[in-house]
Design an enzyme around this catalytic site. Structure first.
Site, PDB file in Angstrom:
ATOM      1  N   ARG A 228       0.844  -1.182   0.000  1.00  0.00           N
ATOM      2  CA  ARG A 228       0.000   0.000   0.000  1.00  0.00           C
ATOM      3  C   ARG A 228       0.882   1.235   0.000  1.00  0.00           C
ATOM      4  O   ARG A 228       1.942   1.254   0.617  1.00  0.00           O
ATOM      5  CB  ARG A 228      -0.928   0.017   1.230  1.00  0.00           C
ATOM      6  CG  ARG A 228      -2.107  -0.957   1.129  1.00  0.00           C
ATOM      7  CD  ARG A 228      -3.110  -0.526   0.045  1.00  0.00           C
ATOM      8  NE  ARG A 228      -4.237  -1.437  -0.082  1.00  0.00           N
ATOM      9  CZ  ARG A 228      -4.326  -2.425  -0.973  1.00  0.00           C
ATOM     10  NH1 ARG A 228      -3.314  -2.645  -1.820  1.00  0.00           N
ATOM     11  NH2 ARG A 228      -5.403  -3.179  -1.035  1.00  0.00           N
ATOM     12  N   GLU A 257      -4.296   7.167  -5.841  1.00  0.00           N
ATOM     13  CA  GLU A 257      -4.323   6.403  -7.093  1.00  0.00           C
ATOM     14  C   GLU A 257      -5.599   6.743  -7.858  1.00  0.00           C
ATOM     15  O   GLU A 257      -6.645   6.900  -7.241  1.00  0.00           O
ATOM     16  CB  GLU A 257      -4.290   4.900  -6.792  1.00  0.00           C
ATOM     17  CG  GLU A 257      -2.990   4.457  -6.143  1.00  0.00           C
ATOM     18  CD  GLU A 257      -2.929   2.954  -5.854  1.00  0.00           C
ATOM     19  OE1 GLU A 257      -3.807   2.214  -6.338  1.00  0.00           O
ATOM     20  OE2 GLU A 257      -2.014   2.541  -5.153  1.00  0.00           O
ATOM     21  N   HIS A 276      -0.563   0.042 -10.040  1.00  0.00           N
ATOM     22  CA  HIS A 276      -1.192  -0.892  -9.082  1.00  0.00           C
ATOM     23  C   HIS A 276      -1.661  -2.144  -9.839  1.00  0.00           C
ATOM     24  O   HIS A 276      -2.856  -2.463  -9.879  1.00  0.00           O
ATOM     25  CB  HIS A 276      -2.364  -0.245  -8.343  1.00  0.00           C
ATOM     26  CG  HIS A 276      -2.700  -0.966  -7.060  1.00  0.00           C
ATOM     27  ND1 HIS A 276      -3.235  -0.341  -5.961  1.00  0.00           N
ATOM     28  CD2 HIS A 276      -2.547  -2.273  -6.703  1.00  0.00           C
ATOM     29  CE1 HIS A 276      -3.412  -1.228  -4.991  1.00  0.00           C
ATOM     30  NE2 HIS A 276      -3.006  -2.403  -5.410  1.00  0.00           N
TER      31      HIS A 276
END
Lengths: 316, 316
Positions: A228, A257, A276
């Protein structure tokens, strides 16, 4: 019994589900907004886990079970779910293969200087002087030695890497040479070559890595974050990179994000940004739906042995 | 006893050698031309293996042993060496670690689409739709299951790949699921995902891969050549790639090296060119000189148990 999807799986996956469960009425929708029309009568909702809000939970009068086809539950309306005592299961455990492959790929690409070699190709430059390294006998610190971390260790060990792990108890685990805890990790950061962070976002891990941690690292150290983004304050990481306290950061996760277009990370030569994506794989949804199918059998048989049940209090 | 190097190792390696062998007079030169002044009195020559010619061998009246710090002997003046009955040893066996790491790096980079992701970064594009694959349960054909091929198999197996090997006898080897020979390989080419060619250049292997081989391969197949360039005619490979008979070729070796600036490979989007670099590593020379040191002890003691002795007739 009605089962509502807030996303559309590939045609073949839908056909297989419908054929396997004739007693279930499946409703597949492209997104949660389209799915809202069926919420009221849905007994089961299948979601990627980032679209449901309190209101959906309260509206869904018949709702008994939510299957989340991801691992992170941060965006789920867990309070409402707990209030209404709804079963939640997730796809925990299916991330380890793609994420471990991704991590080994990053480590090897770094050691072999692929980015530089591929830039050379564009200019038709034959440069044999590029200094390639090996991962053999290099050390790898895996911060978060859960299922994913253990899979990375299992794959990295045969390369002859020294594998150091961090978990809550610091107890010995297969494929790891040494173990530390989040309290004792700081003493080892200065002596490792590759650091992979798979920490989740919790009260304990937020802004975990300190400026002094990066200062203590080898100048050749490589920091890889696939957990994370908020485990390190981006300002702190940026300072460490600008001061060349470490050699490179491979970042798949960020505090915000998608990473904003104007963010300096995009342009930094010692930062590699990926969206991601470390757990992404063409096999992702088939595997997640495999867990769903097993749980759906359990549900239809009124059994209670569900896989991956979430405690809405703890969020995992 | 005089030992002449036709290249300059790093300072520390030179210091270590000189300290370990006080009875040897070491002369280190940047290249063979500079070394020529000492050839006449050299008993031992240490070379990378691409600089010696017949004349050097005839001039070197006292020469008894040549240590070649590489594996390929194609450019060595073997006829003159045989004529003068000079011992030749090489650095065989030290290539497997870097070459296997390089190969796994290429395979993982391909599966994870790193080239595309890194291009996206330049444009600050956050694209999660990139289709990433896994190497888990993919098949890998290793054409040349010697020391390097076996090391690739050993590292790839824990990823859950199906490993198929090719060697001269087709006999079973650790880490391989199936074995074929150069005669029977053609039947398997159509069913594998990754093909790694580590074939040397011999009369049997020159232009080994035929147009029909590429036609039979999966459209998604990846061809990786880290052996020798002339095992496939470049025209044949180019046609296969232009017809999209396979998905990508990663080429580290070529019929002519360096690959000429004007060669189409440099510009092809489904070709990745690297400059014959797969065995390169910062650990290369220390490891090669480790073999040299052992042999030098043997030589000084008038023993005969040399490591990696080359038969100048066969060239390996």
């Amino acid at each position: 019994m009605k089962c509502v999807f807030t996303f559309e799986p590939l045609e073949q996956l839908k056909i297989d589900l419908v054929a396997s469960f004739p007693a279930v009425q499946f409703c597949f929708y492209e997104n949660v907004t389209l799915a809202e029309q069926e919420m009221k009568s849905a007994e089961v909702i299948v979601t990627y886990g980032e679209d449901l809000v309190d209101e959906h939970i309260y509206q869904a009068e018949k709702l008994k079970w939510i299957m989340v086809t991801s691992a992170g539950l941060e965006r789920m309306p867990l309070k409402a779910i707990k209030e209404k005592n709804i079963l939640v299961t997730n796809a925990r455990g299916i991330h380890k293969i793609p994420m471990a492959e991704f991590t080994l790929g990053i480590i090897l690409s770094h050691a072999k200087g692929f980015q530089r070699l591929w830039e050379n190709q564009k200019e038709a430059v034959w440069d044999k002087q590029t200094p390639l390294t090996e991962i053999h006998e290099q050390s790898l610190l895996i911060v978060g030695a859960g299922a994913i971390g253990q899979e990375i260790a299992r794959l990295a060990k045969p390369f002859g890497m020294k594998i150091i792990g961090v978990n809550s108890r610091g107890n010995a685990i297969d494929h790891f040479d040494e173990m530390y805890t989040l309290e004792t990790i700081h003493s080892i950061l200065g002596s490792v070559d590759y650091i992979v962070s798979i920490l989740p976002s919790t009260e304990e891990t937020i802004h975990f890595y300190q400026p002094s941690d990066f200062e203590s690292m080898k100048q050749s150290a490589v920091f890889i974050n696939i957990g994370r983004g908020d485990v390190v304050q981006e300002e702190v990481l940026m300072t460490a990179l600008n001061n060349q306290e470490i050699s490179h950061a491979y970042l798949d996760v960020f505090e915000v994000e998608p990473l904003p277009k104007s963010h300096p990370f995009w342009k930094m030569s010692n930062v590699t940004v990926t969206p991601h994506i470390s757990s992404t794989t063409m096999n992702y949804l088939p595997r997640a739906l495999e867990i769903f199918r097993k749980n759906l059998h359990t549900y239809m048989n009124n059994d209670h042995e569900f896989i991956n049940v979430i405690d809405p209090e703890r969020g995992y």
